[in-house]
Design an enzyme around this catalytic site. Structure first.
Site, PDB file in Angstrom:
ATOM      1  N   ARG A 217       0.932  -1.464   0.324  1.00 30.51           N
ATOM      2  CA  ARG A 217      -0.329  -0.206  -0.351  1.00 30.51           C
ATOM      3  C   ARG A 217       0.606   1.363  -0.038  1.00 30.51           C
ATOM      4  NH1 ARG A 217      -5.379  -0.711   1.121  1.00 30.51           N
ATOM      5  NH2 ARG A 217      -5.710  -2.836   2.308  1.00 30.51           N
TER       6      ARG A 217
ATOM      7  N   GLU B 285      -7.300   8.970   9.834  1.00 30.63           N
ATOM      8  CA  GLU B 285      -7.498   7.108  10.131  1.00 30.63           C
ATOM      9  C   GLU B 285      -8.146   6.491  10.202  1.00 30.63           C
ATOM     10  OE1 GLU B 285      -2.442   8.610  11.425  1.00 30.63           O
ATOM     11  OE2 GLU B 285      -3.811   5.977  12.312  1.00 30.63           O
TER      12      GLU B 285
ATOM     13  N   MET C 274     -12.548   3.792  -4.199  1.00 35.30           N
ATOM     14  CA  MET C 274     -12.839   2.379  -3.571  1.00 35.30           C
ATOM     15  C   MET C 274     -11.267   1.704  -2.778  1.00 35.30           C
ATOM     16  SD  MET C 274     -15.657   2.544  -3.051  1.00 35.30           S
ATOM     17  CE  MET C 274     -16.619   1.683  -2.457  1.00 35.30           C
ATOM     18  N   ARG C 275     -10.437   2.552  -2.078  1.00 33.94           N
ATOM     19  CA  ARG C 275      -9.349   1.590  -1.798  1.00 33.94           C
ATOM     20  C   ARG C 275      -8.815   2.500  -0.144  1.00 33.94           C
ATOM     21  NH1 ARG C 275      -6.719  -2.498  -3.189  1.00 33.94           N
ATOM     22  NH2 ARG C 275      -4.741  -1.789  -2.564  1.00 33.94           N
TER      23      ARG C 275
ATOM     24  N   HIS D 165     -19.510  10.478   1.812  1.00 33.52           N
ATOM     25  CA  HIS D 165     -19.525   9.240   2.161  1.00 33.52           C
ATOM     26  C   HIS D 165     -20.740   9.174   2.113  1.00 33.52           C
ATOM     27  CE1 HIS D 165     -19.710   5.014   4.511  1.00 33.52           C
ATOM     28  NE2 HIS D 165     -20.646   5.853   4.667  1.00 33.52           N
TER      29      HIS D 165
HETATM   30  C1  GRF Z   1     -20.537   7.400  -5.074  1.00 31.88           C
HETATM   31  O1  GRF Z   1     -22.334   7.241  -3.659  1.00 31.88           O
HETATM   32  C2  GRF Z   1     -19.912   7.951  -3.178  1.00 31.88           C
HETATM   33  O2  GRF Z   1     -20.465   8.698  -2.691  1.00 31.88           O
HETATM   34  C3  GRF Z   1     -19.803   6.528  -2.999  1.00 31.88           C
HETATM   35  O3  GRF Z   1     -19.537   6.057  -3.784  1.00 31.88           O
HETATM   36  C4  GRF Z   1     -19.974   5.914  -5.389  1.00 31.88           C
HETATM   37  C5  GRF Z   1     -19.189   6.946  -6.158  1.00 31.88           C
HETATM   38  O4  GRF Z   1     -19.911   7.515  -7.722  1.00 31.88           O
HETATM   39  N1  GRF Z   1     -18.488   6.538  -2.249  1.00 31.88           N
HETATM   40  P1  GRF Z   1     -19.009   7.557  -8.251  1.00 31.88           P
HETATM   41  O5  GRF Z   1     -17.842   7.283  -8.637  1.00 31.88           O
HETATM   42  O6  GRF Z   1     -18.863   9.242  -7.713  1.00 31.88           O
HETATM   43  O7  GRF Z   1     -20.349   8.127  -9.404  1.00 31.88           O
END
Ligand code: GRF
Length: 203
Positions: free
Chosen positions: A64, A141, A89-90, A108
């Site tokens: 990482r 964190e 998503m990491r 979020h």
């Molecule tokens: C959104 O719901 C955001 O809140 C979450 O993942 C989704 C990403 O959507 N983190 P995008 O890639 O911005 O269309």
């Protein structure tokens, strides 16, 4: 203020941020989009919006930290001053979060501190809550913690499915994130730390 946006997927939040930065006298410009996935739909959106986009795959690195050092180097190379995570998503390590402490925000799809983590809409529906929503916060964190910059509440409607609720919340995200970026980039946010170590944002 020079903003770098980091994505992994469709990038609709990134696209909303980029569109907002093109408004007259918006206090930030999007100078870079980074994606850890070459197949991210957001890459085409960034190209269409004329924002330089770079793919840095986490698969290309032994761990990482080295992946994050590559992200960091690219951000620094583009003179980025504030990082916006948008569907990234990491999990980030303390090293990267430390490098961008109070200079990195995230969106979020829940009203934090309720429903941190994944599948927020399915969990909210299962619990029968009447308000869902989204939160922009400074990144700390622990995942989905950190002082809150802005939130938007979204009603849960009878018969809602997770996808239906997600779509309604996503529309709110596209309004909330640009508003939150405007607040941060224009210097209207201040992070206050309490004696017990808790933090909150004063606008
Ligand atoms: C959104 O719901 C955001 O809140 C979450 O993942 C989704 C990403 O959507 N983190 P995008 O890639 O911005 O269309």
């Amino acid at each position: 203020l020079r903003v770098g946006i980091i994505i992994s997927g469709g990038g609709s939040n990134m696209a909303a941020l980029v569109a907002a930065t093109k408004r007259a006298d918006f206090p930030a410009e999007a100078v870079l989009v980074l994606s850890n996935r070459a197949d991210a739909g957001g890459l085409a959106k960034a190209a269409a919006a004329g924002v330089p986009a770079v793919v840095i795959s986490h698969k290309g690195f032994p761990d990482r930290e080295r992946f994050e050092m590559a992200l960091h180097a690219e951000l620094v190379r583009h003179g980025v001053e504030l990082v916006c995570l948008a569907g990234f998503m990491r999990l980030l390590t303390p090293w990267f979060i430390g490098q961008w402490k109070n200079r990195m925000i995230n969106i979020h799809p829940s009203l934090l501190p309720a429903y941190p983590g994944l599948h927020t809409h399915a969990r909210a529906l299962r619990d029968g809550v009447k308000l869902a929503g989204c939160t922009v916060h400074f990144v700390r964190e622990a995942m989905d913690t950190g002082p809150v910059v802005a939130q938007a509440a979204v009603p849960v409607l009878a018969g809602d499915t997770p996808d239906g609720l997600a779509a309604r919340v996503l529309a709110a995200e596209h309004r909330l994130y640009p508003h939150a970026l405007d607040l941060v980039a224009s210097g209207r946010t201040r992070i206050v730390t309490r004696d017990d170590g808790g933090e909150h944002v004063e606008i």
